[in-house]
Design an enzyme around this catalytic site. Structure first.
Site, PDB file in Angstrom:
ATOM      1  N   CYS A 112     -51.193 -89.310  -8.189  1.00  0.00           N
ATOM      2  CA  CYS A 112     -51.770 -89.503  -9.284  1.00  0.00           C
ATOM      3  C   CYS A 112     -53.355 -89.182  -9.061  1.00  0.00           C
ATOM      4  CB  CYS A 112     -51.746 -90.874 -10.042  1.00  0.00           C
ATOM      5  SG  CYS A 112     -52.173 -90.984 -11.852  1.00  0.00           S
ATOM      6  N   HIS A 162     -46.210 -90.839 -10.735  1.00  0.00           N
ATOM      7  CA  HIS A 162     -45.794 -91.663  -9.786  1.00  0.00           C
ATOM      8  C   HIS A 162     -44.573 -91.755  -9.265  1.00  0.00           C
ATOM      9  CE1 HIS A 162     -49.658 -93.718 -10.899  1.00  0.00           C
ATOM     10  NE2 HIS A 162     -49.531 -93.318 -12.129  1.00  0.00           N
ATOM     11  N   GLU A 176     -43.398 -93.803  -7.156  1.00  0.00           N
ATOM     12  CA  GLU A 176     -42.920 -95.231  -7.188  1.00  0.00           C
ATOM     13  C   GLU A 176     -42.556 -95.823  -8.311  1.00  0.00           C
ATOM     14  OE1 GLU A 176     -47.107 -95.407  -8.393  1.00  0.00           O
ATOM     15  OE2 GLU A 176     -46.023 -94.063  -7.226  1.00  0.00           O
TER      16      GLU A 176
END
Length: 200
Positions: free
Chosen positions: A78, A181, A183
C-alpha cells in the site's frame, strides 16, 4: 526471518498477524541491525507519503532500506509500495526511496469514487514469482487515493478502476510492491505472502 519495518505507520499488526498465521518467522523492528540481518523485508503503511518519508528519514532507515533492497527480497505494501518510487505528489512533491523509477499521483477518475476502496480483480501483465499458484482471475482488497505511474516493464499486474491502475510491481530483481493489501485479501493474499516468504 522477515523484518517488518515499524516506522509508526498503521497496518503494521495486520501484516504481522498474517505472517504469524502462515507460520512465517517475522519481527516488527526499526533497528538497522535487525533489518540487515533479516532474510527479507516488508515495508507496510497506511497514511500520507510526505509523513511516511519523514518518519523513515527521522528513523535513519532510508539508506538502510536502499542498501538492503539491492540484495534481499523486499515488499512494499500500500503506502509502502508508493514509497519505493522516485517521487510522490500527495500534498507536496516529496522524494521517495527511488528503488523503482516512477512517480505517485492522485487517481484522476472524474466518474469514479475516490478513494478506490474494496475488492478488485488483478489483470496479470507479466509473470511474477509472488503470483505463483493464484487463480486465473484473483481478487484483492484495495484502499488508496494515489497510484504509481511507472514503466510497464515493472508492472506485474493492473486493476481496472475507470482505467488502468498499477497494482503490483517488480523490478526484476529483489523489489516488489503491492498497492493492495495482501494481508486483507483472503486466501489469494495469503498465497502471495507465502510466495514472498519462500523467495528467501
Amino acid at each position: 526471518m522477515i523484518a517488518i519495518i515499524d516506522y509508526g505507520a498503521g497496518n503494521i499488526f495486520s501484516v504481522k498477524n498474517a505472517l504469524d498465521y502462515l507460520g512465517v518467522e517475522n519481527k516488527l523492528t526499526a533497528d538497522k541491525n535487525e533489518i540487515c540481518a533479516a532474510d527479507e523485508i516488508i515495508l507496510p503503511g497506511v497514511g500520507a507519503f510526505p509523513w511516511a518519508m519523514k518518519m523513515l528519514r527521522d528513523s535513519g532507515l532510508v539508506d538502510t532500506i536502499r542498501e538492503e533492497a539491492r540484495k534481499k527480497p523486499f515488499l512494499g505494501i500500500c503506502l509502502g509500495m508508493q514509497l519505493i518510487f522516485d517521487k510522490g505528489y500527495e500534498f507536496e512533491e516529496t522524494d521517495g526511496l527511488r528503488l523503482i523509477g516512477g512517480k505517485v499521483e492522485k487517481i484522476d477518475r472524474k466518474d469514479m469514487i475516490i478513494p478506490h476502496m474494496g475488492w478488485n480483480e488483478l489483470e496479470i501483465n507479466r509473470d511474477c514469482p509472488i503470483l505463483k499458484g493464484l487463480p486465473e482471475h484473483p481478487y484483492v482488497y484495495f484502499v488508496h487515493s494515489y497510484a504509481a505511474v511507472c514503466d510497464d516493464a515493472n508492472v506485474s499486474a493492473y486493476c481496472d478502476y475507470g482505467g488502468k491502475i498499477t497494482a503490483l510491481v517488480h523490478d526484476g530483481a529483489y523489489v516488489y510492491g503491492a498497492q493492495f493489501h495482501p494481508e486483507k485479501s483472503g486466501e489469494v493474499g495469503l498465497q502471495m505472502l507465502r510466495n514472498f516468504a519462500e523467495l528467501a
